[in-house]
Motif scaffolding. Structure first.
Motif, short mmCIF file in Angstrom:
data_model
loop_
_atom_site.label_atom_id
_atom_site.label_comp_id
_atom_site.label_asym_id
_atom_site.label_seq_id
_atom_site.Cartn_x
_atom_site.Cartn_y
_atom_site.Cartn_z
N ARG A 19 13.50 2.28 5.97
CA ARG A 19 13.24 2.99 4.73
C ARG A 19 13.88 2.23 3.58
O ARG A 19 15.10 2.11 3.52
N ALA A 49 2.12 -0.89 -2.07
CA ALA A 49 1.84 0.53 -2.32
C ALA A 49 2.27 0.89 -3.73
O ALA A 49 3.12 0.23 -4.32
N VAL A 51 2.84 4.61 -6.34
CA VAL A 51 2.81 6.06 -6.53
C VAL A 51 2.75 6.32 -8.03
O VAL A 51 3.51 5.76 -8.81
N THR A 57 -0.92 8.46 -4.49
CA THR A 57 -0.54 7.19 -3.86
C THR A 57 -1.76 6.33 -3.53
O THR A 57 -2.88 6.82 -3.40
N TYR A 59 -2.51 2.49 -1.18
CA TYR A 59 -1.90 1.51 -0.29
C TYR A 59 -2.80 0.30 -0.06
O TYR A 59 -4.03 0.41 -0.09
N LYS A 64 -1.74 0.64 5.37
CA LYS A 64 -2.23 2.02 5.37
C LYS A 64 -2.06 2.65 6.75
O LYS A 64 -2.38 2.05 7.77
N ARG A 66 0.77 3.21 8.15
CA ARG A 66 2.09 2.85 8.68
C ARG A 66 3.20 3.06 7.64
O ARG A 66 4.32 3.42 7.99
N THR A 68 4.64 4.73 3.91
CA THR A 68 4.51 5.87 3.01
C THR A 68 5.40 5.66 1.81
O THR A 68 6.61 5.45 1.95
N SER A 70 6.97 7.24 -1.73
CA SER A 70 7.29 8.55 -2.33
C SER A 70 8.27 8.33 -3.47
O SER A 70 8.85 7.25 -3.61
N GLN A 81 8.84 4.24 3.15
CA GLN A 81 9.07 4.45 4.57
C GLN A 81 8.12 3.55 5.34
O GLN A 81 6.90 3.66 5.19
#
Length: 123
Positions: A19, A49, A51, A57, A59, A64, A66, A68, A70, A81
């Protein structure tokens, strides 16, 4: 003045998770899209990616499902992540602030960049 500081990189085995975190200064953090890019040795910087200010969001196809992205506007932080890591994910990862567009995906669409954090995935 805006400063972005990434953290959370490291050396992991294929299949592991990491992360990444990006801490931003500046009172208007919540008004901007925030993105992650990466650059492997000998390769161009590539989009990972983004946001939007509202939480939408987008990617790259290669991550994509896998990865994330935020954000926590109260803490002026954006996160990435990364699950099911692969050796081809090895790169220096940068966070950046978008200057134009809702979901910018090109480097020229960003105005401030962090110093990067190294992610190395061994096979």
């Amino acid at each position: 003045q805006v400063q972005l500081v990434e953290s959370g990189g490291g050396l992991v085995q294929a299949g592991a998770s990491l992360r990444l975190s990006c801490a931003a200064t500046g009172r208007t953090f919540s008004s901007y899209a925030m993105g992650w890019f990466r650059q492997a040795p000998g390769k161009e910087r590539e989009f990972v990616a983004v946001v939007s200010w509202s939480g939408t969001t987008y990617y790259a196809d290669s991550v994509k499902g896998r990865f994330t992205i935020s954000r926590d506007n109260a803490k002026n932080r954006v996160y990435l992540q990364m699950n099911s890591l692969k050796p081809e994910d090895t790169a220096v990862y940068y966070c950046a602030r978008g200057r134009i567009g809702t979901l910018p995906s090109e480097p020229y669409e960003y105005d401030y960049w962090g110093q990067g954090t190294q992610v190395t995935v061994s096979s």
